[in-house]
Design a protein around this motif. Structure first.
Motif, PDB file in Angstrom:
ATOM      1  N   LYS A  11       0.825  -1.217   0.000  1.00 24.79           N
ATOM      2  CA  LYS A  11       0.000   0.000   0.000  1.00 24.79           C
ATOM      3  C   LYS A  11       0.855   1.261   0.000  1.00 24.79           C
ATOM      4  CE  LYS A  11      -3.678  -1.556   2.729  1.00 24.79           C
ATOM      5  NZ  LYS A  11      -3.892  -1.571   4.135  1.00 24.79           N
ATOM      6  N   THR A  12       2.002   1.175   0.675  1.00 19.90           N
ATOM      7  CA  THR A  12       2.809   2.383   0.861  1.00 19.90           C
ATOM      8  C   THR A  12       3.666   2.714  -0.350  1.00 19.90           C
ATOM      9  OG1 THR A  12       2.929   1.822   3.182  1.00 19.90           O
ATOM     10  CG2 THR A  12       4.479   3.479   2.424  1.00 19.90           C
ATOM     11  N   LEU A  13       4.261   1.674  -0.930  1.00 22.82           N
ATOM     12  CA  LEU A  13       5.205   1.947  -2.022  1.00 22.82           C
ATOM     13  C   LEU A  13       4.487   2.048  -3.356  1.00 22.82           C
ATOM     14  CD1 LEU A  13       8.207  -0.337  -1.094  1.00 22.82           C
ATOM     15  CD2 LEU A  13       8.232   2.144  -1.264  1.00 22.82           C
ATOM     16  N   PRO A  14       4.813   3.052  -4.147  1.00 23.30           N
ATOM     17  CA  PRO A  14       4.226   3.113  -5.486  1.00 23.30           C
ATOM     18  C   PRO A  14       4.698   1.920  -6.325  1.00 23.30           C
ATOM     19  CG  PRO A  14       5.762   4.949  -5.095  1.00 23.30           C
ATOM     20  CD  PRO A  14       5.729   4.137  -3.850  1.00 23.30           C
ATOM     21  N   GLU A  15       3.875   1.543  -7.281  1.00 23.54           N
ATOM     22  CA  GLU A  15       4.147   0.343  -8.088  1.00 23.54           C
ATOM     23  C   GLU A  15       5.560   0.312  -8.688  1.00 23.54           C
ATOM     24  OE1 GLU A  15       3.777  -3.299  -9.377  1.00 23.54           O
ATOM     25  OE2 GLU A  15       2.349  -2.355  -8.011  1.00 23.54           O
ATOM     26  N   PRO A  16       6.066   1.443  -9.234  1.00 26.61           N
ATOM     27  CA  PRO A  16       7.413   1.374  -9.810  1.00 26.61           C
ATOM     28  C   PRO A  16       8.459   0.934  -8.792  1.00 26.61           C
ATOM     29  CG  PRO A  16       6.354   3.442 -10.412  1.00 26.61           C
ATOM     30  CD  PRO A  16       5.453   2.774  -9.440  1.00 26.61           C
ATOM     31  N   ARG A  17       8.324   1.380  -7.555  1.00 28.28           N
ATOM     32  CA  ARG A  17       9.326   1.003  -6.545  1.00 28.28           C
ATOM     33  C   ARG A  17       9.135  -0.444  -6.103  1.00 28.28           C
ATOM     34  NH1 ARG A  17      11.967   6.235  -3.858  1.00 28.28           N
ATOM     35  NH2 ARG A  17      11.665   7.379  -5.758  1.00 28.28           N
ATOM     36  N   VAL A  38      16.179  -2.081   5.972  1.00 30.95           N
ATOM     37  CA  VAL A  38      16.439  -1.874   7.404  1.00 30.95           C
ATOM     38  C   VAL A  38      16.441  -0.382   7.707  1.00 30.95           C
ATOM     39  CG1 VAL A  38      17.979  -2.462   9.319  1.00 30.95           C
ATOM     40  CG2 VAL A  38      18.052  -3.833   7.239  1.00 30.95           C
ATOM     41  N   GLY A  39      16.026  -0.039   8.914  1.00 31.17           N
ATOM     42  CA  GLY A  39      16.229   1.336   9.387  1.00 31.17           C
ATOM     43  C   GLY A  39      15.036   2.255   9.207  1.00 31.17           C
ATOM     44  N   GLY A  40      15.353   3.503   8.841  1.00 37.22           N
ATOM     45  CA  GLY A  40      14.372   4.586   8.836  1.00 37.22           C
ATOM     46  C   GLY A  40      13.100   4.300   8.041  1.00 37.22           C
ATOM     47  N   PHE A  41      13.240   3.609   6.910  1.00 41.30           N
ATOM     48  CA  PHE A  41      12.057   3.355   6.084  1.00 41.30           C
ATOM     49  C   PHE A  41      11.047   2.490   6.857  1.00 41.30           C
ATOM     50  CE2 PHE A  41       9.653   0.616   3.293  1.00 41.30           C
ATOM     51  CZ  PHE A  41       9.065   1.522   2.430  1.00 41.30           C
ATOM     52  N   VAL A  42      11.564   1.459   7.547  1.00 39.78           N
ATOM     53  CA  VAL A  42      10.653   0.545   8.267  1.00 39.78           C
ATOM     54  C   VAL A  42      10.030   1.271   9.463  1.00 39.78           C
ATOM     55  CG1 VAL A  42      10.408  -1.754   9.260  1.00 39.78           C
ATOM     56  CG2 VAL A  42      12.236  -1.310   7.617  1.00 39.78           C
ATOM     57  N   VAL A  46       5.964   1.694   9.851  1.00 37.78           N
ATOM     58  CA  VAL A  46       5.168   1.289  11.011  1.00 37.78           C
ATOM     59  C   VAL A  46       4.430   2.497  11.592  1.00 37.78           C
ATOM     60  CG1 VAL A  46       5.272   0.323  13.334  1.00 37.78           C
ATOM     61  CG2 VAL A  46       6.696  -0.650  11.516  1.00 37.78           C
ATOM     62  N   LEU A  47       5.078   3.664  11.540  1.00 38.52           N
ATOM     63  CA  LEU A  47       4.436   4.875  12.082  1.00 38.52           C
ATOM     64  C   LEU A  47       3.381   5.447  11.139  1.00 38.52           C
ATOM     65  CD1 LEU A  47       7.494   6.830  13.563  1.00 38.52           C
ATOM     66  CD2 LEU A  47       5.639   5.751  14.832  1.00 38.52           C
ATOM     67  N   GLY A  48       3.295   4.866   9.946  1.00 43.70           N
ATOM     68  CA  GLY A  48       2.313   5.365   8.975  1.00 43.70           C
ATOM     69  C   GLY A  48       2.742   6.672   8.341  1.00 43.70           C
ATOM     70  N   ARG A  49       4.046   6.927   8.340  1.00 51.66           N
ATOM     71  CA  ARG A  49       4.541   8.151   7.691  1.00 51.66           C
ATOM     72  C   ARG A  49       5.108   7.789   6.335  1.00 51.66           C
ATOM     73  NH1 ARG A  49       6.123  12.329  11.848  1.00 51.66           N
ATOM     74  NH2 ARG A  49       7.600  13.129  10.359  1.00 51.66           N
ATOM     75  N   ASP A  50       4.822   8.623   5.372  1.00 53.77           N
ATOM     76  CA  ASP A  50       5.309   8.323   4.025  1.00 53.77           C
ATOM     77  C   ASP A  50       6.809   8.423   3.959  1.00 53.77           C
ATOM     78  OD1 ASP A  50       2.893   7.919   3.114  1.00 53.77           O
ATOM     79  OD2 ASP A  50       2.642   9.832   2.062  1.00 53.77           O
ATOM     80  N   GLY A  51       7.410   7.461   3.336  1.00 50.43           N
ATOM     81  CA  GLY A  51       8.845   7.533   3.100  1.00 50.43           C
ATOM     82  C   GLY A  51       9.117   6.719   1.862  1.00 50.43           C
TER      83      GLY A  51
END
Ligand code: CTP
Length: 428
Positions: A11-17, A38-42, A46-51
């Motif tokens: 749901k979070t990542l756009p299809e190209p990624r 690993v790290g900031g993206f995860v 989990v926090l529901g913030r776009d990255g």
């Protein structure tokens, strides 16, 4: 039970990624290499913030994986043997895939071999050795940054939480992994405050208790490392609370004795979000915040802070100019427009903009604003070319004549082309 984040990832990542991740993960699977984000993206997932930016960590040889991907899909590989990392240029992949070609912002991906890090002495750069994914997780700064999502084969979306990162995310706590963490890398104290203020979290008491000992090591950090941390801080939305918290924890003075943060600085920084509706060269959000924070320092102090932080020359000159201008502001009250312009033309426009935000309401502030919006653009219609046509010998005279004409426009002595022409005639 293992938590699976596959739906969340999809749901979070756009299809190209996602398409890109699938290709890398399939190749890693074929080579029997577990691969993780690993790290900031995860943490942000989990926090529901776009990255959108992710670090891909491979348990195995990342360089071999990069070459294998390049032979299948193309793209140049830049490898760093010493660190076991590889960057692949994926622009070709984008062109050939119908899905991937929608995302032009991603031009390369980094593949990192999982590794362990040790520090020879406090505040040193780490010594890196290849290691397992456990080692890679254990080398990190805070529990909330240790979460990993596995991507290869049937493991797609599996969350790995070795060190209680999820629990701390839920409890909104920033916690180091071991008690030498700040001694190993004192920049982590600044990172802790950055995350604390960004997410509205709290730094754990045991973690706060490690600051007094590590504070003395800030001095050992290179100019580049500590300035980079401050640059990141100045890019955060809650910059004022962040600097206030650093001052409260006594983390500004160890960088340089002249660095502080008080109510006046907070009020100045609160104005950093105003962006002008005209263009000002070199005016970036971070540059403006640096100026608004440090504008009350004297030129001497700025010179000394520059010795510690090594600003870019553009920023250093602008800092010195802003401080200068702020101190001499009262002299602008009674000046004619042309006199203001003579002085202000010597200053970088983004310094003038910063001072105009910081200045108290009044005539001087108005003059700075007028300079930025109108006066700096006022030029006579006559050009050097016209003077040549009139048979005037080229030389310093040109500058003088053109300035006299410009000053006349600025001070309202001429208001149209005809009046300028008669003034020119009278000068000649
Ligand atoms: N890291 C660390 N110590 C540091 C810098 C980074 O342990 N001094 C680790 C952290 O685990 C971090 C990862 O390296 O998650 C990547 O660092 P960076 O890109 O700076 O941070 P992000 O996690 O992407 O967070 P941000 O949103 O601040 O960019």
């Amino acid at each position: 039970m293992t938590r699976v984040l596959d739906d969340l990832l999809r749901k979070t990542l756009p299809e190209p990624r996602l398409d890109l991740i699938r290709r890398v993960a399939d190749e890693a699977s074929a080579l029997k290499m577990p691969i993780y984000i690993v790290g900031g993206f995860v943490r942000d997932l989990v926090l529901g913030r776009d990255g959108l930016d992710f670090d891909l960590v491979v348990e195995g040889n990342a360089i071999a994986l990069a070459h294998s991907l390049a032979s299948k899909y193309g793209g140049k590989v830049t490898a760093h043997e010493k660190f076991g990392t590889a960057k692949i240029d994926i622009r070709e992949w984008m062109l050939e895939s119908s899905k991937a070609n929608e995302d032009y912002s991603l031009v390369s991906i980094d593949l990192i071999s999982s590794r362990s890090e040790t520090y020879k002495h406090p505040a040193a750069l780490p010594t890196v050795k290849m290691g397992s994914i456990e080692d890679d997780i254990r080398r990190r700064d805070f529990t909330i940054n240790t979460l990993a999502v596995r991507l290869d084969g049937p493991h797609f979306g599996e969350l790995r939480d070795d060190l209680g990162g999820l629990d701390d995310l839920e409890k909104k706590i920033i916690r180091v992994l071991h008690e030498r963490s700040f001694n190993d890398d004192p920049t982590r104290m600044y990172r802790a405050v950055r995350y604390e203020q960004r997410y509205g979290f709290k730094i754990a008491d045991e973690t706060l208790a490690l600051i007094p000992e590590a504070r003395a090591l800030v001095d050992k950090l290179s100019a580049q490392r500590i300035r980079h941390e401050l640059d990141l801080i100045l890019e955060e939305p809650h910059v004022a609370s962040l600097l206030a918290r650093l001052a409260e924890l006594d983390l500004l003075k160890p960088i340089h004795a002249a660095l502080s943060f008080d109510d006046a600085a907070r009020q100045r920084l609160d104005k950093a979000n105003f962006s002008p509706d005209y263009s000002v060269q070199h005016l970036t959000p971070a540059n403006l915040r640096w100026l608004l924070w440090l504008i009350n320092l004297s030129e001497k102090q700025i010179e000394s802070v520059n010795k510690r932080l090594h600003f870019t020359s553009i920023l250093y000159n602008a800092l010195a100019a802003s401080s200068n201008l702020l101190f001499s502001l009262s002299s602008f009250v009674d000046l004619k427009p042309s006199q203001c312009v003579t002085q202000l033309d010597e200053f970088p426009p983004f310094s003038i903009y910063a001072v105009s935000l910081a200045a108290p309401t009044g005539k001087s502030k108005e003059n700075l604003e007028k300079y930025l919006t109108e006066w700096r653009h006022i030029k006579p219609k006559t050009t050097g070319h016209d003077l040549k046509k009139l048979g005037i010998e080229p030389g310093p005279k040109y500058q003088e004549i053109l300035w006299t004409l410009r000053a006349a426009w600025l001070d309202g002595k001429v208001a149209n082309g005809q009046e300028e022409e008669s003034l020119l005639k009278s000068i000649l």
